[in-house]
Scaffold this motif. Structure first.
Motif, short mmCIF file in Angstrom:
data_model
loop_
_atom_site.label_atom_id
_atom_site.label_comp_id
_atom_site.label_asym_id
_atom_site.label_seq_id
_atom_site.Cartn_x
_atom_site.Cartn_y
_atom_site.Cartn_z
N MET A 1 -66.30 2.74 75.71
CA MET A 1 -65.03 3.37 75.37
C MET A 1 -63.92 2.33 75.40
SD MET A 1 -62.96 6.35 77.42
CE MET A 1 -64.43 7.36 77.56
N SER A 2 -63.01 2.39 74.45
CA SER A 2 -61.89 1.46 74.42
C SER A 2 -60.94 1.78 75.57
CB SER A 2 -61.16 1.56 73.08
OG SER A 2 -60.67 2.87 72.88
N PRO A 3 -60.18 0.77 76.05
CA PRO A 3 -59.26 1.01 77.16
C PRO A 3 -58.24 2.10 76.83
CG PRO A 3 -59.53 -1.34 76.75
CD PRO A 3 -60.20 -0.63 75.62
N MET A 4 -57.89 2.88 77.82
CA MET A 4 -56.87 3.91 77.62
C MET A 4 -55.52 3.24 77.43
SD MET A 4 -58.20 6.60 80.54
CE MET A 4 -59.80 7.41 80.36
N PRO A 5 -54.73 3.70 76.48
CA PRO A 5 -53.50 2.97 76.13
C PRO A 5 -52.48 2.87 77.27
CG PRO A 5 -53.62 5.11 75.00
CD PRO A 5 -54.96 4.86 75.59
N TRP A 6 -52.51 3.84 78.20
CA TRP A 6 -51.55 3.79 79.31
C TRP A 6 -51.96 2.79 80.39
CZ3 TRP A 6 -54.18 8.06 77.57
CH2 TRP A 6 -55.27 8.50 78.32
N HIS A 7 -53.10 2.11 80.19
CA HIS A 7 -53.52 1.06 81.11
C HIS A 7 -52.91 -0.29 80.76
CE1 HIS A 7 -57.56 3.21 82.32
NE2 HIS A 7 -56.48 3.88 82.69
N ALA A 8 -52.36 -0.42 79.57
CA ALA A 8 -51.99 -1.74 79.05
C ALA A 8 -51.01 -2.49 79.94
CB ALA A 8 -51.42 -1.59 77.64
N GLU A 9 -49.98 -1.81 80.43
CA GLU A 9 -48.97 -2.50 81.24
C GLU A 9 -49.56 -3.01 82.55
OE1 GLU A 9 -44.54 -1.72 83.20
OE2 GLU A 9 -45.47 -0.20 81.91
N HIS A 10 -50.33 -2.16 83.24
CA HIS A 10 -50.96 -2.59 84.50
C HIS A 10 -51.89 -3.78 84.24
CE1 HIS A 10 -49.23 0.64 86.70
NE2 HIS A 10 -49.99 1.59 86.18
N TRP A 11 -52.63 -3.70 83.14
CA TRP A 11 -53.60 -4.76 82.82
C TRP A 11 -52.89 -6.10 82.59
CZ3 TRP A 11 -58.77 -4.97 83.09
CH2 TRP A 11 -59.42 -6.05 82.47
N SER A 12 -51.83 -6.08 81.81
CA SER A 12 -51.14 -7.32 81.48
C SER A 12 -50.50 -7.94 82.73
CB SER A 12 -50.07 -7.07 80.41
OG SER A 12 -49.10 -6.15 80.86
N ARG A 13 -49.99 -7.11 83.62
CA ARG A 13 -49.39 -7.65 84.85
C ARG A 13 -50.43 -8.31 85.74
NH1 ARG A 13 -45.09 -2.93 86.80
NH2 ARG A 13 -43.57 -3.24 85.12
N LEU A 14 -51.60 -7.68 85.86
CA LEU A 14 -52.65 -8.26 86.69
C LEU A 14 -53.16 -9.57 86.09
CD1 LEU A 14 -54.92 -5.36 87.99
CD2 LEU A 14 -53.50 -6.92 89.31
N GLN A 15 -53.30 -9.60 84.77
CA GLN A 15 -53.78 -10.83 84.13
C GLN A 15 -52.76 -11.96 84.25
OE1 GLN A 15 -56.87 -11.07 83.45
NE2 GLN A 15 -57.15 -8.87 83.85
N ALA A 16 -51.48 -11.60 84.25
CA ALA A 16 -50.45 -12.62 84.44
C ALA A 16 -50.54 -13.21 85.85
CB ALA A 16 -49.06 -12.02 84.20
N ARG A 17 -50.80 -12.37 86.84
CA ARG A 17 -50.96 -12.86 88.21
C ARG A 17 -52.20 -13.73 88.32
NH1 ARG A 17 -49.20 -8.93 93.02
NH2 ARG A 17 -49.54 -10.96 94.00
N ARG A 18 -53.25 -13.32 87.63
CA ARG A 18 -54.49 -14.12 87.67
C ARG A 18 -54.25 -15.49 87.03
NH1 ARG A 18 -60.23 -12.57 84.64
NH2 ARG A 18 -61.41 -14.38 85.41
#
Length: 311
Positions: free
Chosen positions: A1-18
């Motif tokens: 299943m493709s990522p749920m669209p409301w996950h995008a902001e949380h995902w981008s913030r975590l990847q920026a920290r990584r």
């Protein structure tokens, strides 16, 4: 299943920290059930362990991804309800499980990278288990990550919550939720989303499980009891035998609609004889009864008391 669209902001913030090597040692993923917290957690953990990830997304092909999907990755573990000595499943996470977790995290990563442990549901830890986890949170080992998943984070001690980076999942905008449901070709998407209170994950599951028919049945039951037809005991037994917590959700929802309709037109679809104050009290009691069904009290008596007050 493709990522749920409301996950995008949380995902981008975590990847920026990584990307800047500033990952926290503990994340608390929390919010209502149905918003994909666990999908998010698995995707993030797999991407963190993947040897060929792109923007945090797991490749799905490397050795690490293959082991992760198979559930045998040596640097990833999920801590959940264990078994008692008699073989029955526990209803809480206990201190011995947390001690085993601490021992595991004290060892080095077998792949030379991250060690990740997910505690799900974290709000099922009893007091002793939560206290035992504090030491691990206060003295984290290098390149270890604890992922705590909780539908009811308020049940966690403040000492635990304060030591985790919190990622809170909220209901998405209605337009976004409806577009997602329609993309998945969910039947009766609008009605399902209304039934689920705007929660798209619940709406999808309930549509597939026939919950909309139960919702209509609950409204018919309340209307019949308000008119003096039917027996509260018979309705209580039927509700208890088939998704009682969901039926109580629908009952509280129906009463909220009754209040709105009465305020707008002077009459509601349930034709209840209760006054406005009594309707508010019944609404709150329905929600308390839903919570009480998870405890030791007899469900049939709880439902019978609630329905007798309605009639």
């Amino acid at each position: 299943m493709s990522p749920m669209p409301w996950h995008a902001e949380h995902w981008s913030r975590l990847q920026a920290r990584r990307a800047r090597d500033a990952m926290p040692h503990a994340l608390l993923l929390c919010g209502p059930a149905g918003l994909g917290k666990r999908d998010f957690m698995h995707r993030f953990a797999q991407g963190l362990l993947c040897s060929q990830s792109q923007d945090g997304e797991p490749c799905g092909h490397c050795r690490s991804c293959q082991l992760f999907v198979a559930g045998t990755h040596p640097d990833y573990a999920v801590l959940t309800y264990g078994l008692r000595k008699d073989g029955a499943q526990r209803s809480e996470i206990v201190v011995d499980q947390i001690r085993e977790l601490s021992s595991r995290l004290a060892m080095s990563s077998q792949f030379g990278g991250w060690q990740i442990v997910c505690i799900d549901p974290a709000d099922a830890m009893n007091a002793a288990a939560a206290n035992a986890l504090l030491k691990t949170l206060e003295e984290p080992s290098p390149q270890t990550l604890l992922l705590l998943v909780a539908d009811a984070p308020w049940r966690l001690p403040q000492t635990i919550r304060s030591r985790c980076q919190r990622i809170e999942f909220h209901l998405p905008p209605r337009e976004q939720a409806l577009a997602w449901l329609q993309q998945l070709e969910v039947k009766d998407a609008v009605a399902a989303l209304d039934a689920a209170g705007g929660n798209p994950g619940l709406a999808r599951a309930w549509s597939e499980q026939g919950a909309l028919a139960r919702r209509q049945e609950v409204r018919k039951d309340l209307g019949a009891l308000a008119a003096g037809r039917g027996e509260a005991m018979e309705v209580a037994k039927r509700w208890l035998d088939n998704e009682p917590e969901q039926r109580l959700w629908f009952a509280a929802q129906a009463v909220a609609d009754e209040v709105k309709a009465r305020a707008a037109t002077g009459a509601g679809p349930l034709a209840s004889q209760l006054d406005a104050e009594s309707l508010d009290q019944w609404y709150m009691l329905a929600n308390r009864t839903r919570d009480s069904l998870r405890g030791p009290l007899r469900g049939d008596l709880l439902l019978l008391e609630l329905l007798a007050r309605w009639r």
